[in-house]
Every structure is written in C-alpha cells, then in structure tokens.
Design a protein around this motif. Structure first.
Motif, PDB file in Angstrom:
ATOM      1  N   VAL A 276       8.140   9.908  -3.403  1.00  0.00           N
ATOM      2  CA  VAL A 276       7.492   8.670  -2.942  1.00  0.00           C
ATOM      3  C   VAL A 276       7.225   8.759  -1.448  1.00  0.00           C
ATOM      4  O   VAL A 276       6.169   8.346  -0.953  1.00  0.00           O
ATOM      5  N   ASN A 277       8.168   9.340  -0.699  1.00  0.00           N
ATOM      6  CA  ASN A 277       7.986   9.491   0.736  1.00  0.00           C
ATOM      7  C   ASN A 277       6.790  10.398   1.044  1.00  0.00           C
ATOM      8  O   ASN A 277       6.023  10.125   1.973  1.00  0.00           O
ATOM      9  N   GLN A 278       6.611  11.463   0.265  1.00  0.00           N
ATOM     10  CA  GLN A 278       5.459  12.339   0.461  1.00  0.00           C
ATOM     11  C   GLN A 278       4.159  11.595   0.200  1.00  0.00           C
ATOM     12  O   GLN A 278       3.165  11.779   0.922  1.00  0.00           O
ATOM     13  N   LEU A 279       4.145  10.736  -0.826  1.00  0.00           N
ATOM     14  CA  LEU A 279       2.954   9.931  -1.098  1.00  0.00           C
ATOM     15  C   LEU A 279       2.678   8.967   0.058  1.00  0.00           C
ATOM     16  O   LEU A 279       1.526   8.794   0.477  1.00  0.00           O
ATOM     17  N   ALA A 280       3.725   8.366   0.570  1.00  0.00           N
ATOM     18  CA  ALA A 280       3.556   7.441   1.692  1.00  0.00           C
ATOM     19  C   ALA A 280       3.050   8.190   2.931  1.00  0.00           C
ATOM     20  O   ALA A 280       2.201   7.682   3.674  1.00  0.00           O
ATOM     21  N   HIS A 281       3.553   9.389   3.146  1.00  0.00           N
ATOM     22  CA  HIS A 281       3.099  10.206   4.276  1.00  0.00           C
ATOM     23  C   HIS A 281       1.602  10.505   4.136  1.00  0.00           C
ATOM     24  O   HIS A 281       0.844  10.423   5.116  1.00  0.00           O
ATOM     25  N   GLY A 282       1.169  10.852   2.914  1.00  0.00           N
ATOM     26  CA  GLY A 282      -0.246  11.091   2.659  1.00  0.00           C
ATOM     27  C   GLY A 282      -1.079   9.852   2.943  1.00  0.00           C
ATOM     28  O   GLY A 282      -2.166   9.939   3.528  1.00  0.00           O
ATOM     29  N   PHE A 283      -0.568   8.710   2.559  1.00  0.00           N
ATOM     30  CA  PHE A 283      -1.281   7.452   2.819  1.00  0.00           C
ATOM     31  C   PHE A 283      -1.381   7.205   4.322  1.00  0.00           C
ATOM     32  O   PHE A 283      -2.435   6.809   4.830  1.00  0.00           O
ATOM     33  N   ASN A 284      -0.301   7.458   5.042  1.00  0.00           N
ATOM     34  CA  ASN A 284      -0.313   7.227   6.490  1.00  0.00           C
ATOM     35  C   ASN A 284      -1.306   8.150   7.200  1.00  0.00           C
ATOM     36  O   ASN A 284      -1.884   7.774   8.218  1.00  0.00           O
ATOM     37  N   ARG A 285      -1.514   9.349   6.671  1.00  0.00           N
ATOM     38  CA  ARG A 285      -2.473  10.281   7.268  1.00  0.00           C
ATOM     39  C   ARG A 285      -3.916   9.892   6.965  1.00  0.00           C
ATOM     40  O   ARG A 285      -4.762   9.922   7.843  1.00  0.00           O
ATOM     41  N   THR A 286      -4.179   9.547   5.697  1.00  0.00           N
ATOM     42  CA  THR A 286      -5.566   9.322   5.279  1.00  0.00           C
ATOM     43  C   THR A 286      -5.931   7.853   5.141  1.00  0.00           C
ATOM     44  O   THR A 286      -7.100   7.506   5.188  1.00  0.00           O
ATOM     45  N   GLY A 287      -4.954   7.016   4.922  1.00  0.00           N
ATOM     46  CA  GLY A 287      -5.219   5.601   4.699  1.00  0.00           C
ATOM     47  C   GLY A 287      -5.725   5.313   3.295  1.00  0.00           C
ATOM     48  O   GLY A 287      -6.076   4.190   2.985  1.00  0.00           O
ATOM     49  N   ILE A 288      -5.775   6.337   2.445  1.00  0.00           N
ATOM     50  CA  ILE A 288      -6.287   6.164   1.086  1.00  0.00           C
ATOM     51  C   ILE A 288      -5.174   6.527   0.100  1.00  0.00           C
ATOM     52  O   ILE A 288      -4.705   7.652   0.070  1.00  0.00           O
ATOM     53  N   LEU A 289      -4.797   5.540  -0.666  1.00  0.00           N
ATOM     54  CA  LEU A 289      -3.820   5.802  -1.723  1.00  0.00           C
ATOM     55  C   LEU A 289      -3.923   4.669  -2.728  1.00  0.00           C
ATOM     56  O   LEU A 289      -3.543   3.536  -2.441  1.00  0.00           O
ATOM     57  N   PRO A 290      -4.498   4.940  -3.894  1.00  0.00           N
ATOM     58  CA  PRO A 290      -4.609   3.871  -4.891  1.00  0.00           C
ATOM     59  C   PRO A 290      -3.219   3.448  -5.365  1.00  0.00           C
ATOM     60  O   PRO A 290      -2.316   4.273  -5.490  1.00  0.00           O
ATOM     61  N   GLY A 291      -3.068   2.191  -5.588  1.00  0.00           N
ATOM     62  CA  GLY A 291      -1.821   1.672  -6.131  1.00  0.00           C
ATOM     63  C   GLY A 291      -0.694   1.567  -5.118  1.00  0.00           C
ATOM     64  O   GLY A 291       0.473   1.659  -5.485  1.00  0.00           O
ATOM     65  N   PHE A 292      -1.003   1.387  -3.853  1.00  0.00           N
ATOM     66  CA  PHE A 292       0.044   1.304  -2.835  1.00  0.00           C
ATOM     67  C   PHE A 292       1.024   0.160  -3.085  1.00  0.00           C
ATOM     68  O   PHE A 292       2.235   0.351  -2.918  1.00  0.00           O
ATOM     69  N   PRO A 293       0.582  -1.026  -3.531  1.00  0.00           N
ATOM     70  CA  PRO A 293       1.555  -2.083  -3.818  1.00  0.00           C
ATOM     71  C   PRO A 293       2.564  -1.680  -4.899  1.00  0.00           C
ATOM     72  O   PRO A 293       3.744  -2.027  -4.816  1.00  0.00           O
ATOM     73  N   GLU A 294       2.078  -0.904  -5.870  1.00  0.00           N
ATOM     74  CA  GLU A 294       2.988  -0.434  -6.913  1.00  0.00           C
ATOM     75  C   GLU A 294       4.022   0.529  -6.334  1.00  0.00           C
ATOM     76  O   GLU A 294       5.190   0.530  -6.732  1.00  0.00           O
ATOM     77  N   LEU A 295       3.575   1.366  -5.401  1.00  0.00           N
ATOM     78  CA  LEU A 295       4.517   2.285  -4.756  1.00  0.00           C
ATOM     79  C   LEU A 295       5.593   1.521  -3.977  1.00  0.00           C
ATOM     80  O   LEU A 295       6.763   1.918  -3.963  1.00  0.00           O
ATOM     81  N   LEU A 296       5.205   0.439  -3.348  1.00  0.00           N
ATOM     82  CA  LEU A 296       6.201  -0.374  -2.636  1.00  0.00           C
ATOM     83  C   LEU A 296       7.213  -0.971  -3.607  1.00  0.00           C
ATOM     84  O   LEU A 296       8.415  -1.005  -3.315  1.00  0.00           O
ATOM     85  N   ALA A 297       6.741  -1.399  -4.774  1.00  0.00           N
ATOM     86  CA  ALA A 297       7.651  -1.937  -5.789  1.00  0.00           C
ATOM     87  C   ALA A 297       8.597  -0.851  -6.296  1.00  0.00           C
ATOM     88  O   ALA A 297       9.795  -1.088  -6.483  1.00  0.00           O
ATOM     89  N   ILE A 298       8.051   0.362  -6.495  1.00  0.00           N
ATOM     90  CA  ILE A 298       8.891   1.479  -6.926  1.00  0.00           C
ATOM     91  C   ILE A 298       9.949   1.777  -5.871  1.00  0.00           C
ATOM     92  O   ILE A 298      11.118   1.999  -6.188  1.00  0.00           O
ATOM     93  N   ARG A 299       9.551   1.786  -4.622  1.00  0.00           N
ATOM     94  CA  ARG A 299      10.505   2.047  -3.531  1.00  0.00           C
ATOM     95  C   ARG A 299      11.639   1.028  -3.549  1.00  0.00           C
ATOM     96  O   ARG A 299      12.815   1.382  -3.413  1.00  0.00           O
ATOM     97  N   ASP A 300      11.295  -0.233  -3.751  1.00  0.00           N
ATOM     98  CA  ASP A 300      12.330  -1.267  -3.794  1.00  0.00           C
ATOM     99  C   ASP A 300      13.263  -1.074  -4.991  1.00  0.00           C
ATOM    100  O   ASP A 300      14.475  -1.233  -4.873  1.00  0.00           O
ATOM    101  N   ASP A 301      12.687  -0.704  -6.141  1.00  0.00           N
ATOM    102  CA  ASP A 301      13.520  -0.431  -7.321  1.00  0.00           C
ATOM    103  C   ASP A 301      14.466   0.736  -7.068  1.00  0.00           C
ATOM    104  O   ASP A 301      15.648   0.689  -7.421  1.00  0.00           O
ATOM    105  N   ILE A 302      13.946   1.786  -6.455  1.00  0.00           N
ATOM    106  CA  ILE A 302      14.778   2.957  -6.155  1.00  0.00           C
ATOM    107  C   ILE A 302      15.897   2.561  -5.188  1.00  0.00           C
ATOM    108  O   ILE A 302      17.049   2.977  -5.350  1.00  0.00           O
ATOM    109  N   ARG A 303      15.573   1.774  -4.208  1.00  0.00           N
ATOM    110  CA  ARG A 303      16.590   1.335  -3.235  1.00  0.00           C
ATOM    111  C   ARG A 303      17.701   0.544  -3.951  1.00  0.00           C
ATOM    112  O   ARG A 303      18.882   0.741  -3.676  1.00  0.00           O
ATOM    113  N   GLN A 304      17.315  -0.325  -4.873  1.00  0.00           N
ATOM    114  CA  GLN A 304      18.313  -1.101  -5.618  1.00  0.00           C
ATOM    115  C   GLN A 304      19.172  -0.199  -6.491  1.00  0.00           C
ATOM    116  O   GLN A 304      20.391  -0.368  -6.574  1.00  0.00           O
ATOM    117  N   MET A 305      18.539   0.806  -7.165  1.00  0.00           N
ATOM    118  CA  MET A 305      19.309   1.734  -7.999  1.00  0.00           C
ATOM    119  C   MET A 305      20.268   2.562  -7.151  1.00  0.00           C
ATOM    120  O   MET A 305      21.426   2.766  -7.518  1.00  0.00           O
TER     121      MET A 305
END
Length: 117
Positions: free
Chosen positions: A76-105
């Motif tokens: 997920v961090n690699q995907l976020a890094h890619g987004f920060n470089r290009t600004g293009i990443l479909p489904g970014f809100p879903e990735l944030l939800a996944i990150r929160d789920d992972i943090r809780q787990m």
C-alpha cells in the motif's frame, strides 16, 4: 555438541491420566517450554540453562500474521508513493480505507502479542 553437564540421569516415568498429561503439555506450551523443562522449572525453580523458550502456537501464528500485515502495508505504501509522484491513482479513497483497516488489524495483533501500540 557435547556439554560438560549433560543430562544423563532419567527419573522413572510418572503415572498420570491422559487428561493430566494433556493438561501438563498445555501448561508447558503456554509457558513456552518443553514438558521436561516445564517439570524442571516446577520442581527446581528454573527450567535449566539450555531450556529453549518457544512461543506458544497462538503467538507464532499472530507473529506470522503480523508479518503478512507488514507486507500488505508495504505494498500500500508503494502505491501511495506512486500516487505522490504522479498524482494519478484510481481508487485512492479505497486505499485510505484499506490503510485504516490494516492499522486496526495491526493494533489488535500487537495487543494480542502483548506489545501494546
């Protein structure tokens, strides 16, 4: 490898029921010791100098799961890094939800392992 104080003496078998044997084995597993080291710890106050403390099976499994969560988090961090470089990443809100789920787990696993946050 030979050791100076090798255990060469054997105590005659102790008679017990299957349930008692299972209870002793369970207690030894929970203590992270072999049955022999567990009995020595009870009788002598210490399991011996070379007693290997093994994590209980549940802790092993929790630690393994924690490792898998780390790998997922890395992806997920690699995907976020890619987004920060290009600004293009479909489904970014879903990735944030996944990150929160992972943090809780991860938090729940760390608590179960007795490591806190």
């Amino acid at each position: 490898m030979r050791v100076k104080d090798a255990r060469t003496e054997v105590i005659p078998p102790i008679r017990c029921t299957q349930d008692e044997r299972a209870a002793i084995k369970t207690a030894a597993d929970q203590a992270g010791l072999s049955v022999g080291a567990f009995v020595r710890a009870l009788a002598l106050g210490k399991p011996g100098p070379r007693a290997v403390r093994r994590p209980p099976v549940e802790r092993k499994e929790l630690a393994r799961l924690l490792g898998h969560l780390g790998k997922i988090g890395s992806n997920v961090n690699q995907l976020a890094h890619g987004f920060n470089r290009t600004g293009i990443l479909p489904g970014f809100p879903e990735l944030l939800a996944i990150r929160d789920d992972i943090r809780q787990m991860r938090t729940a696993l760390m608590r179960a392992l007795g490591r806190g946050d």
